[in-house]
Motif scaffolding. Structure first.
Motif: not given
Length: 292
Positions: A209, A212-213
């Protein structure tokens, strides 16, 4: 069986971004791998984005300084996502309490500095084990000592119902020719003893996560089918990629060179690779001896 490729360039056009492991792929703990550096430079020159996704238990600024010293230049990557950053967010949100017992080396203590992205962080205080509410584990006190030396402390922690926050799920790492234990080995032991460990690095979702950020911050986030993961850990890099539905490239000349029949500078032996994958019950999309 994984498709054996000769170079990263052979598959580069299929992907807009690469989540690339550091230790074992870009460096060996002592110095950078020049061919890996050049491969990432070439990929970026073709428009690809490189996010270094590492189970290092430290903030990305610390990792950036470390890899610069090892010879990985700034023009070979775009962003960094660390297990340490993902875990620090949880720590300062109160995941294991405010009084913590710290495990790790002196260089790991930056972990106890609150990250900027947490508003109103919980005040975290380092205390002796007997006074602690939880354990922050960045690594063993002695990376060459077997994890079992921690059993007495873990028995006390378990009896008090403490959670162990594991900042680096790696079990082992090779520093040059020297093999060392990592925080993941301690967390695994604590779990086996009946304790509860919390994980944030590969193969667990929080670090993906974060990656991806980091990638989205560079521009448009590509679809998952246009992202490839690169790593030498079958139980971290490859397992994590498979769990996220991402293609992956296994670098066989790192942790599992012997098991995959990979000679220094060479490629994996197809028969040995197939046997290894069958034993692990896990298959990468591609395999290569060394990132190049």
């Amino acid at each position: 069986m994984a498709q054996i490729v000769q170079s990263f360039a052979e598959i580069a056009d299929r992907y807009d971004a690469a989540f690339v492991d550091l230790w074992g792929c870009m460096h060996n703990g002592l110095h950078a791998h020049p061919e890996a550096v050049e491969a990432m430079r070439a990929y970026r020159a073709r428009g690809g984005k490189v996010v270094l996704v590492t189970n290092a238990p430290r903030p990305r600024a610390s990792v950036e300084a470390q890899i610069e010293r090892l010879g990985i230049p700034r023009d070979s990557w775009d962003a960094i996502a660390t297990s340490g950053d993902a875990a620090r967010v949880a720590l300062f949100q109160g995941a294991i309490g405010s009084k913590v017992w710290f495990m790790g080396g002196p260089h790991d203590r930056v972990f106890l500095e609150p990250p900027n992205i947490v508003t109103d962080p919980v005040p975290v205080q380092e205390v002796p084990l007997a006074e602690a509410e939880g354990i922050v584990c960045c690594g063993p006190f002695d990376p060459h000592a077997h994890p079992d030396v921690n059993r007495p402390d873990f028995l006390l922690a378990k009896s008090k119902g403490m959670k162990l926050l594991c900042a680096n799920p790696d079990i082992i790492v090779d520093r040059g020719e020297d093999r060392e234990w990592c925080a993941g080995a301690l967390a695994k032991l604590y779990d086996e003893m009946g304790g509860e460990s919390l994980y944030f690095g590969k193969p667990h979702p929080p670090i993906y996560d974060l990656a991806r950020r980091r990638l989205a911050a560079l521009g448009e986030l590509p679809p998952d089918e246009r992202i490839v993961c690169v790593g030498d850990g079958i139980g971290t890099d490859i397992l994590g990629a498979v769990g996220e539905g991402l293609d992956c490239l296994l670098v066989t000349g790192g942790l599992f060179a012997r098991e995959t029949g990979t000679d220094p500078g060479g490629q994996p032996d197809p028969g040995a690779l197939a046997t290894f994958e069958a034993a692990e019950k896990l298959t990468a999309t591609y395999a290569i001896g060394f990132l190049r």
